[in-house]
Design an enzyme around this catalytic site. Structure first.
Site, PDB file in Angstrom:
ATOM      1  N   ASP A  67       0.822  -1.217   0.000  1.00  0.00           N
ATOM      2  CA  ASP A  67       0.000   0.000   0.000  1.00  0.00           C
ATOM      3  C   ASP A  67       0.853   1.263   0.000  1.00  0.00           C
ATOM      4  OD1 ASP A  67       0.913  -0.381   2.590  1.00  0.00           O
ATOM      5  OD2 ASP A  67      -1.044  -0.824   3.419  1.00  0.00           O
ATOM      6  N   ASN A 136      -7.514  -2.907  14.187  1.00  0.00           N
ATOM      7  CA  ASN A 136      -8.905  -3.077  13.726  1.00  0.00           C
ATOM      8  C   ASN A 136      -9.058  -4.279  12.788  1.00  0.00           C
ATOM      9  OD1 ASN A 136      -7.686  -2.224  11.398  1.00  0.00           O
ATOM     10  ND2 ASN A 136      -8.968  -0.422  11.067  1.00  0.00           N
ATOM     11  N   HIS A 138      -7.287  -4.819  10.005  1.00  0.00           N
ATOM     12  CA  HIS A 138      -6.987  -4.595   8.584  1.00  0.00           C
ATOM     13  C   HIS A 138      -5.704  -5.303   8.163  1.00  0.00           C
ATOM     14  CE1 HIS A 138      -4.542  -0.548   9.068  1.00  0.00           C
ATOM     15  NE2 HIS A 138      -3.782  -1.592   9.285  1.00  0.00           N
ATOM     16  N   GLU A 143      -9.581  -1.972   5.081  1.00  0.00           N
ATOM     17  CA  GLU A 143     -10.193  -1.621   6.355  1.00  0.00           C
ATOM     18  C   GLU A 143     -11.474  -2.431   6.608  1.00  0.00           C
ATOM     19  OE1 GLU A 143      -8.284  -0.064   8.116  1.00  0.00           O
ATOM     20  OE2 GLU A 143      -7.706   1.914   7.449  1.00  0.00           O
TER      21      GLU A 143
HETATM   22  P1  PGA Z   1       2.126  -1.527  12.653  1.00  0.00           P
HETATM   23  O1  PGA Z   1       1.001  -1.465  11.546  1.00  0.00           O
HETATM   24  O2  PGA Z   1       3.083  -2.595  12.208  1.00  0.00           O
HETATM   25  O3  PGA Z   1       2.763  -0.169  12.624  1.00  0.00           O
HETATM   26  O4  PGA Z   1       1.464  -1.851  13.940  1.00  0.00           O
HETATM   27  C1  PGA Z   1       0.481  -2.648  11.048  1.00  0.00           C
HETATM   28  C2  PGA Z   1      -0.674  -2.359  10.139  1.00  0.00           C
HETATM   29  O5  PGA Z   1      -1.368  -1.348  10.358  1.00  0.00           O
HETATM   30  O6  PGA Z   1      -0.921  -3.149   9.219  1.00  0.00           O
END
Ligand code: PGA
Length: 241
Positions: A67, A136, A138, A143
């Site tokens: 992404d 969450n 994702h 999302e």
């Molecule tokens: P993080 O993010 O590794 O910074 O916790 C993971 C994500 O949001 O996929």
């Protein structure tokens, strides 16, 4: 899905790096799907060490990132383009032309998404996709309430994601509200998935991903249907399992 619970972040990172290394040894011209965020930083550091020790050669590897934020220039230090170069690519011998990251600053985002998806297909699809997970649920920027059939597409970031990612920006208002993300359909077509999770903040999402019902409210829950998925979970993130 295979579940590996580790004692700490370092062990999680080492195990993930070993899986990536083994993939490259088995198929030197493999296609890796890569993730950003805090979680895979330790894995990238391990892979850089392995490269320095001549245990792994990235010369023929192709990478596709999951992404990118919209409207950030590639020079912006918050862009995932910057993150990947800074944390990984400039330390290894991957060829620049073999590293793909969606261009969130493209004029025509839909065309950029279609093009990205085409490039993945042209390279034969992803052999090994590395994933983090949001609190969450994702994966990538897919999302909650995602359409499981989506390919690479424009997404609106969830409030919780904007809140979580504001730690990298000087204020919440600076966090982009949209992004390009490889879709669930494309992720699920990868021949192997490795999901990493670290910290208690991920415990609920991990519980729902592993034990909950498969539903668009928890995008990662779809991984239950993948034939070759491994979750490497640091013990605090695994505490509800
Ligand atoms: P993080 O993010 O590794 O910074 O916790 C993971 C994500 O949001 O996929």
């Amino acid at each position: 899905m295979r579940i590996i619970i580790t004692d700490n972040y370092e062990e999680m990172s080492k195990k993930a790096a070993a899986i990536v290394r083994n993939q490259i040894i088995l198929k030197p011209d493999c296609v890796l799907g890569l993730a950003t965020g805090d979680t895979p930083i330790g894995m990238y550091k391990e892979l850089i060490k392995m490269h320095e020790n001549k245990e792994v050669d990235f010369a023929d590897v192709t990478t596709f990132n999951l992404d990118e934020y919209c409207k950030l220039n590639r020079e912006n230090i918050q862009s995932y383009y910057y993150y990947m170069n800074h944390n990984f690519f400039k330390h290894i011998n991957v060829k620049k032309e073999n590293t793909y990251i969606p261009n969130g600053a493209a004029k025509d985002i839909d065309e950029e998404c279609r093009n990205y998806e085409r490039q993945i297909k042209n390279k034969g699809g992803i052999d090994l996709q590395v994933l983090g997970i949001g609190a969450n649920g994702h994966i990538g920027f897919n999302e909650p309430n995602i359409n499981f059939e989506a390919e690479t597409h424009l997404v609106k970031l969830d409030k919780m994601t904007i809140e979580a990612n504001s730690r990298f920006f000087s204020s919440k208002d600076e966090v982009p509200t949209t992004a390009i993300s490889v879709g669930i359909e494309t992720i699920m077509k990868s021949r192997m998935l490795v999901l990493l999770a670290n910290g208690e903040i991920k415990a609920d999402a991990i519980y729902k991903t592993v034990k909950g019902k498969i539903c668009p409210e928890v995008p990662a829950s779809i991984i239950q249907l993948h034939p070759n998925a491994t979750m490497i979970i640091e013990k605090n993130a695994a505490k509800l399992l």
